[in-house]
Write a protein that holds these residues in place. Structure first.
Motif, mmCIF file in Angstrom:
data_model
loop_
_atom_site.group_PDB
_atom_site.id
_atom_site.type_symbol
_atom_site.label_atom_id
_atom_site.label_comp_id
_atom_site.label_asym_id
_atom_site.label_seq_id
_atom_site.Cartn_x
_atom_site.Cartn_y
_atom_site.Cartn_z
ATOM 1 N N LEU A 29 6.609 7.070 8.186
ATOM 2 C CA LEU A 29 7.173 5.722 8.225
ATOM 3 C C LEU A 29 8.473 5.682 9.020
ATOM 4 C CD1 LEU A 29 6.339 4.643 4.574
ATOM 5 C CD2 LEU A 29 5.333 3.755 6.688
ATOM 6 N N GLN A 30 9.262 6.745 8.980
ATOM 7 C CA GLN A 30 10.448 6.809 9.834
ATOM 8 C C GLN A 30 10.040 6.765 11.303
ATOM 9 O OE1 GLN A 30 12.234 10.333 7.568
ATOM 10 N NE2 GLN A 30 14.054 9.443 8.526
ATOM 11 N N THR A 31 8.999 7.501 11.642
ATOM 12 C CA THR A 31 8.514 7.526 13.020
ATOM 13 C C THR A 31 8.037 6.148 13.451
ATOM 14 O OG1 THR A 31 7.862 9.852 12.802
ATOM 15 C CG2 THR A 31 6.808 8.570 14.561
ATOM 16 N N ALA A 32 7.317 5.469 12.575
ATOM 17 C CA ALA A 32 6.822 4.132 12.896
ATOM 18 C C ALA A 32 7.973 3.142 13.054
ATOM 19 C CB ALA A 32 5.857 3.652 11.819
ATOM 20 N N GLU A 33 8.953 3.208 12.151
ATOM 21 C CA GLU A 33 10.092 2.295 12.228
ATOM 22 C C GLU A 33 10.914 2.551 13.498
ATOM 23 O OE1 GLU A 33 10.989 -0.242 10.312
ATOM 24 O OE2 GLU A 33 9.393 -0.029 8.835
ATOM 25 N N ARG A 34 11.068 3.820 13.851
ATOM 26 C CA ARG A 34 11.805 4.157 15.077
ATOM 27 C C ARG A 34 11.090 3.588 16.293
ATOM 28 N NH1 ARG A 34 11.858 8.809 18.732
ATOM 29 N NH2 ARG A 34 13.968 9.105 19.546
ATOM 30 N N TYR A 35 9.790 3.766 16.352
ATOM 31 C CA TYR A 35 9.011 3.236 17.471
ATOM 32 C C TYR A 35 9.115 1.717 17.521
ATOM 33 C CZ TYR A 35 4.933 2.611 20.538
ATOM 34 O OH TYR A 35 4.090 2.265 21.570
ATOM 35 N N ALA A 36 9.038 1.074 16.371
ATOM 36 C CA ALA A 36 9.120 -0.387 16.298
ATOM 37 C C ALA A 36 10.468 -0.900 16.778
ATOM 38 C CB ALA A 36 8.864 -0.861 14.869
ATOM 39 N N GLU A 82 16.917 -0.486 24.747
ATOM 40 C CA GLU A 82 16.460 -0.292 23.369
ATOM 41 C C GLU A 82 15.090 0.379 23.326
ATOM 42 O OE1 GLU A 82 16.580 -3.988 21.210
ATOM 43 O OE2 GLU A 82 18.409 -4.611 22.241
ATOM 44 N N TYR A 83 14.331 0.204 24.389
ATOM 45 C CA TYR A 83 13.002 0.795 24.468
ATOM 46 C C TYR A 83 13.070 2.251 24.911
ATOM 47 C CZ TYR A 83 8.288 1.581 26.389
ATOM 48 O OH TYR A 83 7.054 2.100 26.697
ATOM 49 N N TYR A 84 13.952 2.546 25.852
ATOM 50 C CA TYR A 84 14.036 3.885 26.404
ATOM 51 C C TYR A 84 14.923 4.825 25.594
ATOM 52 C CZ TYR A 84 11.554 2.534 30.629
ATOM 53 O OH TYR A 84 10.583 2.128 31.511
ATOM 54 N N PRO A 110 17.076 5.187 18.571
ATOM 55 C CA PRO A 110 17.996 5.908 17.682
ATOM 56 C C PRO A 110 17.341 7.162 17.109
ATOM 57 C CG PRO A 110 17.942 3.553 17.170
ATOM 58 C CD PRO A 110 16.803 3.813 18.111
ATOM 59 N N GLU A 111 18.159 8.017 16.522
ATOM 60 C CA GLU A 111 17.648 9.221 15.863
ATOM 61 C C GLU A 111 16.771 8.838 14.676
ATOM 62 O OE1 GLU A 111 18.004 12.380 16.830
ATOM 63 O OE2 GLU A 111 19.046 11.619 18.613
ATOM 64 N N LEU A 112 15.842 9.733 14.348
ATOM 65 C CA LEU A 112 14.880 9.460 13.279
ATOM 66 C C LEU A 112 15.573 9.181 11.950
ATOM 67 C CD1 LEU A 112 11.743 9.436 13.095
ATOM 68 C CD2 LEU A 112 11.894 11.761 12.193
ATOM 69 N N GLY A 113 16.654 9.886 11.688
ATOM 70 C CA GLY A 113 17.344 9.726 10.413
ATOM 71 C C GLY A 113 17.892 8.330 10.176
ATOM 72 N N ALA A 114 18.083 7.571 11.242
ATOM 73 C CA ALA A 114 18.617 6.210 11.093
ATOM 74 C C ALA A 114 17.639 5.293 10.368
ATOM 75 C CB ALA A 114 18.958 5.634 12.469
ATOM 76 N N PHE A 115 16.389 5.717 10.241
ATOM 77 C CA PHE A 115 15.356 4.848 9.674
ATOM 78 C C PHE A 115 14.890 5.314 8.292
ATOM 79 C CE2 PHE A 115 15.224 4.625 14.263
ATOM 80 C CZ PHE A 115 15.344 3.258 14.463
ATOM 81 N N GLU A 116 15.656 6.201 7.675
ATOM 82 C CA GLU A 116 15.244 6.723 6.368
ATOM 83 C C GLU A 116 15.214 5.614 5.313
ATOM 84 O OE1 GLU A 116 16.494 10.037 2.984
ATOM 85 O OE2 GLU A 116 17.425 10.080 4.980
#
Length: 252
Positions: A99-106, A120-122, A125-131
């Motif tokens: 879910l972190q990966t999905a939120e980061r991609y979104a 914002e596309y390129y 943020p780091e994965l941890g920002a979406f925990e």
């Protein structure tokens, strides 16, 4: 020794993941339309998990998938084997990581469509920002399937309200669509006769949910003129070069 699969198997695997993600969003939309909001929300979270798995596989395989196409004037080369991403070798991968990966991609969705926000596309943020967001999604999924208790209050998925669910249907569909457009963009410069493997059949499935108002207007225009199109790009916002969406970013 890393586990490998053929490029063909990886492509079939990716399509299976993307097909299931599309189907989960379609099912969620049907459930929401019939008042089952808790179940609908849970299926949307599951769709995002499937998309995360598809993204991991895509990042590992896209180079090999592109080899036979002769892109950018290069001579076509046979596709080599694909190293299975570590995340997909662990069958007990925590839901939070998916879910972190999905939120980061979104988080790159706005920059995918808007050139003024392209950074914002390129530069995600780091994965941890979406925990925190991922933890909430996982709780939303559980709430859609299970009865729980909070003190004297019984919480049932049958009592879930509609707040946010229609918007989440659109968001999940648009995130899936972004990956499908990236796949289309990767192959669009292939010369005539190259073995292009289109995923536009999946794009057509998800398009009405990703852009409900635009799709309804499109259907109305097609009905009035009697000239329906078979190209999903005709419905999408266009970049200055006439290509729907953004140029594909490097694999995350």
């Amino acid at each position: 020794m890393p586990e490998t699969v053929t490029a063909l198997f990886a492509r079939q695997w990716w399509r299976a993941l993307m097909s299931n993600a599309c189907a989960l969003v379609e099912d969620a939309d049907v459930l929401a339309a019939n008042g089952s909001m808790g179940r609908a929300q849970a299926l949307l979270v599951l769709a995002m998990e499937e998309l995360a798995k598809a993204r991991w596989l895509y990042g590992a395989a896209e180079y090999q998938w592109s080899q036979p196409l002769g892109l950018y004037g290069l001579a076509p080369q046979p596709a080599g084997d694909v190293v299975v991403p570590e995340q997909l070798r662990n069958r007990r991968l925590p839901h939070l990581t998916k879910l972190q990966t999905a939120e980061r991609y979104a988080s790159g969705l706005g920059g995918f469509w808007d050139t003024a926000r392209r950074i914002e596309y390129y530069q995600l943020p780091e994965l941890g920002a979406f925990e925190s967001a991922a933890r909430q999604r996982n709780l939303d999924k559980q709430a859609g399937f299970y009865v729980d208790r909070d003190g004297d209050v019984i919480l049932s998925p049958l009592d879930a309200d509609a707040e946010g669910v229609p918007d989440l249907v659109v968001l999940a569909a648009q995130i899936i669509e972004m990956q499908l457009i990236e796949d289309h963009t990767r192959q669009q410069d292939a010369p005539d006769g190259a073995p292009v493997d289109s995923s536009q059949d999946l794009h057509w499935k998800i398009l009405p949910l990703a852009h409900p108002h635009e799709f309804a207007a499109f259907v109305g225009r097609s009905s009035a003129t009697g000239a329906p199109t078979t190209e999903p790009d005709d419905l999408l916002p266009q970049e200055p070069n006439g290509v729907a969406g953004a140029e594909t970013a490097e694999p995350d």
